[in-house]
Design a protein around this motif. Structure first.
Motif, short mmCIF file in Angstrom:
data_model
loop_
_atom_site.label_atom_id
_atom_site.label_comp_id
_atom_site.label_asym_id
_atom_site.label_seq_id
_atom_site.Cartn_x
_atom_site.Cartn_y
_atom_site.Cartn_z
N LYS A 199 24.79 31.43 29.56
CA LYS A 199 23.40 31.51 29.98
C LYS A 199 22.68 30.19 29.73
O LYS A 199 21.98 29.68 30.62
CB LYS A 199 22.68 32.64 29.25
N LEU A 203 32.76 36.96 22.64
CA LEU A 203 31.92 37.09 23.83
C LEU A 203 30.49 37.43 23.44
O LEU A 203 29.54 36.84 23.95
CB LEU A 203 32.48 38.16 24.77
N ASP A 204 30.32 38.38 22.52
CA ASP A 204 28.97 38.77 22.10
C ASP A 204 28.31 37.70 21.24
O ASP A 204 27.12 37.45 21.35
CB ASP A 204 29.01 40.09 21.32
N TRP A 251 28.53 34.62 25.97
CA TRP A 251 27.47 34.98 26.93
C TRP A 251 26.25 34.08 26.75
O TRP A 251 25.65 33.64 27.74
CB TRP A 251 27.10 36.46 26.80
#
Length: 129
Positions: free
Chosen positions: A69, A60-61, A65
């Motif tokens: 975006k 996720l990091d 994400w």
């Protein structure tokens, strides 16, 4: 998927907004013991504590994400004007992520974990090609 839901783990870092009672109550309701989060075990008696100052290695990091975006704002011919619209776009993007993209994210995660082992828990950015 409902049969496998108990195998899903939720991971989050130790950012202060992620450690509120309301957040932990929500996580406990949905994930119970399957949470890795800073202070979660101390406050709920469940899960695994996220080590403070640990590297954020999870997909996720490192991937998801940014992927969301980038793709959320890719087509600005129709600008986002409401919260409901942004929620709908995010839901659609998540639903349309292809399996190969997810496999690549997992392979990247596995690679970062191997680098952490080789660097004995130290910085490993210099080891990545």
């Amino acid at each position: 998927m409902s049969d496998d839901w108990d195998k899903v783990w939720f991971m989050q870092d130790g950012a202060r907004p992620h450690r509120t009672n309301d957040t932990f109550d929500l996580l406990s309701e949905h994930f119970g013991n399957n949470v890795i989060a800073l202070d979660y075990p101390n406050r709920t008696g469940q899960g695994i504590d996220w080590p403070p100052y640990s590297p954020d290695l999870n997909p996720l990091d490192y991937f998801f994400w940014g992927f969301l975006k980038d793709n959320l704002y890719k087509d600005m011919r129709t600008p986002i004007s409401t919260i409901e619209e942004i929620k709908n776009r995010i839901t659609t993007l998540i639903s349309n992520v292809d399996i190969e993209t997810l496999k690549n994210a997992i392979r990247g995660f596995q690679s970062r974990l191997r680098h952490v082992v080789v660097s004995e828990g130290g910085h490993f950015e210099n080891l990545i090609n």
